[in-house]
Design an enzyme around this catalytic site. Structure first.
Site, short mmCIF file in Angstrom:
data_model
loop_
_atom_site.label_atom_id
_atom_site.label_comp_id
_atom_site.label_asym_id
_atom_site.label_seq_id
_atom_site.Cartn_x
_atom_site.Cartn_y
_atom_site.Cartn_z
N TYR A 1 0.14 36.65 97.29
CA TYR A 1 -0.06 37.36 96.02
C TYR A 1 -0.90 38.59 96.29
CZ TYR A 1 1.99 35.23 91.94
OH TYR A 1 2.87 34.84 90.98
N GLU B 1 -1.47 41.18 93.56
CA GLU B 1 -1.48 41.96 92.31
C GLU B 1 -2.52 43.07 92.42
OE1 GLU B 1 -1.71 39.59 88.74
OE2 GLU B 1 -0.05 38.34 89.41
N ASP C 1 17.25 59.57 88.06
CA ASP C 1 17.50 58.29 88.72
C ASP C 1 18.47 58.57 89.86
OD1 ASP C 1 18.49 55.86 89.54
OD2 ASP C 1 18.69 55.03 87.52
N THR D 1 16.76 53.03 93.60
CA THR D 1 16.75 51.75 94.30
C THR D 1 16.62 52.09 95.78
OG1 THR D 1 19.16 51.83 94.35
CG2 THR D 1 18.15 50.47 92.64
N LYS E 1 20.84 51.35 98.45
CA LYS E 1 22.18 51.95 98.42
C LYS E 1 22.30 52.90 99.62
CE LYS E 1 22.78 51.10 93.52
NZ LYS E 1 21.59 50.98 92.69
N ARG F 1 16.93 45.29 98.96
CA ARG F 1 17.15 45.39 97.52
C ARG F 1 15.80 45.61 96.82
NH1 ARG F 1 21.53 44.47 94.87
NH2 ARG F 1 22.49 44.45 96.91
N1 DSN Z 1 24.84 47.98 89.83
C1 DSN Z 1 24.55 49.26 90.42
C2 DSN Z 1 25.76 49.95 90.89
O1 DSN Z 1 26.66 49.26 91.34
O2 DSN Z 1 25.84 51.15 90.87
C3 DSN Z 1 23.76 50.11 89.54
O3 DSN Z 1 22.64 49.42 89.11
#
Ligand code: DSN
Length: 428
Positions: free
Chosen positions: A56, A58, A202, A228, A231, A237
């Protein structure tokens, strides 16, 4: 308890262990074309599967609510420093568990409950967290949306200016999950300033391209940038927020304790490793190959008679109209037929779609994962033909048999995770 600290998952839990092995085989033996997915390095995987999951932490480095955080601090400071360097940002918060939670923290920083936002419509390529009525963003804030023009299927910035003047949003949200074209962050920043709005960009899909300068960066035009990490950026993730120094304390407060409790330190460790990889020169070569591969795939699909939304792509993804006003098949049928030959894609609405989202007229294809495996333009040409053959004859078992064989031959040339791929025991 004798083997609690020593037995691996294979010994401790055969059900889960077999599912993990099956998933390694599925990823290895198939063609992964989901635009939002990628394959992390063995180093990233190892960093994630560590004893930091026990901890933990925090709070933030040097200001924790728990003792024993000295090594968690090393990990989080490294992730923060590397993220700032990668994107040229003043401040980075590496704790968001996901992109949705990163976006929630920014909306809570920039807005009061009920404030007006202006975001890109999901069915035109936006994202749920940009104001969809069923999402927190659509429930807690007043939403207006923008989309793409019917003729070009690209964002119409003049129309966006008009909508901004009409709705006077406090926050303009840009970035997309299914938009194949360059986003003009500079123009969006100007539009926002002209109506006194702030901007959240984003960049979840294009983060790797932005980090390497292959897509214009929003950093100097937008107050908040979220992404994120899994990708094009090719990390574990998770989520990440970048912002100017003036918003740093508020953003941190909104992530914790606003939205989350304890950070996932094992995932932050893996983010740090991935950011370190992204800072190396060969990451730009990789991102350039993603773009080259997307171009080659798009050309092959067009040559095979499929319609590419907006006529092509500037980034890592393609939106393919497989329905073609009823001449072809639905996105749902295409996704299923391709899955049967171990080509993984997702159905996706296209702008002004006449089919419902769960059926959809399109499929979304992305090249990050296959590029990680080492595939190049010639492989994309072959894959484009395979996809078109299945879409043109989705009922033909003969076509499927042939394409399945082609997929097996191609994937065998690009092995991955050698230490993790176990042959399936006969009879299992
Ligand atoms: N689910 C993601 C995507 O496939 O683009 C976006 O959050």
């Amino acid at each position: 308890m004798s083997n609690f600290f020593s037995a691996g998952v294979a010994e401790a839990d055969p059900l889960i262990s077999n599912a993990i092995d099956d998933e390694v085989r599925r990823q290895t033996n198939g063609l992964e074309l989901i635009a939002s997915e990628n394959f992390v390095s063995e180093a990233v995987l190892q960093a994630m599967g560590t004893v930091f999951t026990n901890k933990y932490a925090e709070g933030y480095p040097a200001k924790r609510y728990y003792g024993g955080c000295q090594f968690a601090d090393v990990v989080e400071n490294a992730a923060i420093d590397r993220a700032k360097q990668l994107f040229g940002a003043d401040h980075a918060n590496v704790q968001p568990h996901s992109g949705a939670q990163a976006n929630m923290a920014v909306l809570m920083t920039a807005l009061d409950h009920g404030d007006q936002i202006l975001g890109m419509n999901l069915s035109h390529g936006g994202h749920l967290t940009h104001g969809h009525p069923l999402n927190f963003s659509g429930i807690n804030y007043k939403v207006a949306d923008y989309g793409v023009s019917r003729e070009t299927e690209q964002i119409d910035y003049d129309e966006l200016q008009k909508l901004a003047e009409e709705h006077r949003p406090k926050l303009l949200i840009c970035g997309a999950s299914a938009y194949p074209r360059t986003i003009n962050f500079e123009r969006i920043g100007e539009i926002a300033r002209s109506v006194g709005a702030r901007v959240m960009a984003d960049i979840a899909h294009i983060a790797g391209l932005v980090a390497t300068g292959l897509h214009p960066s929003p950093i100097s035009h937008c107050e908040f940038v979220t992404t994120t990490t899994h990708k094009t950026l090719r990390g574990p993730r998770g989520g990440l927020i970048l912002c100017r120094e003036e918003f740093a304390a508020d953003v941190n407060r909104r992530v914790f304790p606003g939205v989350q409790g304890g950070p996932l330190v094992h995932v932050i460790a893996a983010k740090a490793v991935a950011f370190g990889e992204a800072l190396k020169d060969d990451f730009k070569t990789y991102q350039q190959q993603i773009l080259n591969n997307a171009q080659a795939l798009g050309t092959a699909l067009k040559d095979a008679g499929l319609r590419i939304v907006s006529g092509g792509t500037d980034n890592h993804l393609l939106l393919v109209d497989v329905f073609m006003d009823g001449q072809g098949i639905t996105g749902k049928a295409a996704e299923k037929a391709l899955e049967e030959v171990e080509i993984t894609v997702n159905k996706n609405t296209i702008p002004f779609d006449t089919n419902k989202p769960f059926v959809a007229s399109g499929i979304r294809l992305g090249t990050p994962a296959l590029t990680t495996r080492g595939m190049k333009e010639d492989d994309m040409k072959a894959i484009g033909k395979m996809i078109a053959n299945v879409i043109h004859e989705p009922e033909s078992e003969e076509v499927k048999r042939r394409v399945r064989r082609e997929v097996a031959e191609l994937t065998a040339r690009f092995p991955m995770y050698p230490g993790r791929l176990k042959e399936k025991a006969s009879g299992a």
